[in-house]
Design a protein around this motif. Structure first.
Motif, mmCIF file in Angstrom:
data_model
loop_
_atom_site.group_PDB
_atom_site.id
_atom_site.type_symbol
_atom_site.label_atom_id
_atom_site.label_comp_id
_atom_site.label_asym_id
_atom_site.label_seq_id
_atom_site.Cartn_x
_atom_site.Cartn_y
_atom_site.Cartn_z
ATOM 1 N N VAL A 1 0.852 -1.182 0.000
ATOM 2 C CA VAL A 1 0.000 0.000 0.000
ATOM 3 C C VAL A 1 0.893 1.238 0.000
ATOM 4 O O VAL A 1 1.734 1.409 0.887
ATOM 5 N N CYS B 1 -5.826 1.324 -3.631
ATOM 6 C CA CYS B 1 -6.376 0.884 -2.359
ATOM 7 C C CYS B 1 -7.463 1.907 -2.027
ATOM 8 O O CYS B 1 -7.150 3.038 -1.633
ATOM 9 N N TYR C 1 -7.709 -3.291 -3.823
ATOM 10 C CA TYR C 1 -7.589 -3.493 -2.375
ATOM 11 C C TYR C 1 -8.557 -2.512 -1.733
ATOM 12 O O TYR C 1 -8.835 -1.443 -2.295
#
Length: 305
Positions: A115, A193, A219
Motif C-alpha cells: 500500500v 487501495c 484493495y
C-alpha cells in the motif's frame, strides 16, 4: 446428491484489520499500545489478516514476525509505505531505500500487496502546512511516472502489487484528483487501495468509484466518517490529524458511507480482494480498540464478509 451451491462473490473478499485500528500511526510512540497487545487483540477480535502498519512497529526480523503472527493464527495482507514522488527524480534513492526495506519484509511474510500512501502536504505531527495542496502539471507528471517506476520495480524485484491509497491531506484525495491520477497511470502497473472513509472525508462516492473504475480497485480499506463531525471539520478547515482527535472517523454502522453497498459493489467485480478495517483514532485509550474491533467484525459478518 444435489450439487453444492456456488460460493457467494463476497466469499472472495478477505477481511482483516490493521494497527491503525488500535491507534497506531508511528513506529514508536508511547501513546500507542505495544505490538504484542495489538497482535493478541486483533486475533481475539476474530480477524485472520493484518497489515504491517508503520515500518518498525511490528518486528522487522522476518522469522520472528512469522512466528509471532503464525502462533496467533494471523497472516499478513500488505505492507505500507509513504512516498513523495511528486517531488521528482531527486527523491528516488531515499524513496527506494525505504520501500525496499518494507517490500522485503512484506514478501517474507507471504503478502502480495504494498500500500503506497502519498506524502501529506501537512506535517503529520503538527498539522502545519508544508506544501501546496495542489500540484503543478509538472508535479503531476512526476507523481505518475514515479509511481509507475516504483510499481515496476516492486513487482519485478519483490513480486508485490502496488496499490495507491487516496488519503486526506495528500495530493490524491478528492474525486477529481483520484480520477486524474488513474487516467495518468498504467493500469497494468498501478491500482488503488480504496479507503472508504478517506474518500468520503474528501467528498467522494466509493460505490461510484468502484462502478466506474472497477478494474483499478485492487484493495479496500473499510472505515466510516461521522457526518456531523465532518461538516464541522469542513466548515472550519480543520486538518486531518486534529479531525481524527475530534472523532471524525467512527465505527460502523454509525457513519458514512454505508458499507453494505460498497461491499456489494466490490463483490460484483468478481476479484479476490482484501478488505482491511482501518479506523483512524490516534491517539486513543489502550482499552478502547478491542471492543470496537469485536463489534466491527460482527457487523461485517452481517454484511456477508
Amino acid at each position: 446428491m444435489p450439487p453444492s451451491p456456488a460460493p457467494s462473490p463476497a466469499s472472495r473478499i478477505r477481511v482483516g484489520s490493521a494497527p491503525d485500528s488500535w491507534g497506531v500511526w508511528f513506529a514508536d510512540d508511547p501513546a500507542q499500545v505495544p505490538w504484542q497487545r495489538f497482535l493478541d487483540e486483533v486475533a481475539d477480535a476474530g480477524y485472520a489478516w493484518i497489515e504491517l502498519g508503520p515500518y518498525g512497529y511490528l518486528p522487522t526480523d522476518p522469522g520472528r514476525l512469522r512466528d509471532e503472527t503464525g502462533r496467533r493464527g494471523l497472516s499478513v495482507s500488505a505492507g505500507t509505505v509513504f512516498t513523495a514522488l511528486h517531488r521528482g527524480p531527486s527523491v528516488w534513492d531515499a524513496t527506494w531505500e525505504h520501500v525496499s526495506a518494507v517490500a522485503g519484509l512484506t514478501r517474507a511474510t507471504g503478502a502480495r500487496h504494498l500500500v503506497v500512501i502519498p506524502s501529506f502536504w501537512r506535517d503529520d505531527r503538527t498539522a502545519e502546512q508544508i506544501e501546496s495542496p495542489e500540484l503543478t502539471a509538472g508535479q503531476w507528471q512526476h507523481l505518475a511516472t514515479g509511481t509507475e517506476r516504483l510499481a515496476r520495480e516492486v513487482r519485478d524485484r519483490y513480486g508485490l502489487e502496488v496499490v495507491v491509497h487516496p488519503h486526506a491531506d495528500t495530493h490524491i484525495d478528492t474525486e477529481a484528483h483520484v480520477e486524474r491520477f488513474l487516467d495518468a497511470t498504467d493500469p497494468a502497473l498501478v491500482n488503488l487501495c480504496l479507503d472508504t472513509g478517506h474518500y468520503a472525508y474528501c467528498g467522494g462516492d466509493s460505490v461510484k468509484l468502484i462502478e466506474t473504475y472497477g478494474e483499478r480497485i485492487g484493495y479496500l480499506h473499510l472505515k466510516q466518517v461521522d457526518p456531523a463531525v465532518l461538516a464541522e471539520v469542513v466548515a472550519k478547515g480543520t486538518p486531518f490529524g486534529p479531525a481524527v482527535r475530534q472523532g471524525v472517523m467512527c465505527e460502523p454502522p454509525r457513519g458514512v458511507p454505508a458499507l453494505e453497498p460498497v461491499l456489494a459493489a466490490a463483490a460484483k467485480l468478481d476479484a479476490d480482494l482484501f478488505a482491511i478495517v482501518e479506523q483512524d483514532m490516534y491517539p486513543c485509550p489502550p482499552d478502547r480498540p478491542l471492543p470496537i474491533a469485536r463489534r466491527t467484525r460482527r457487523y461485517l459478518r452481517g454484511c456477508g464478509v
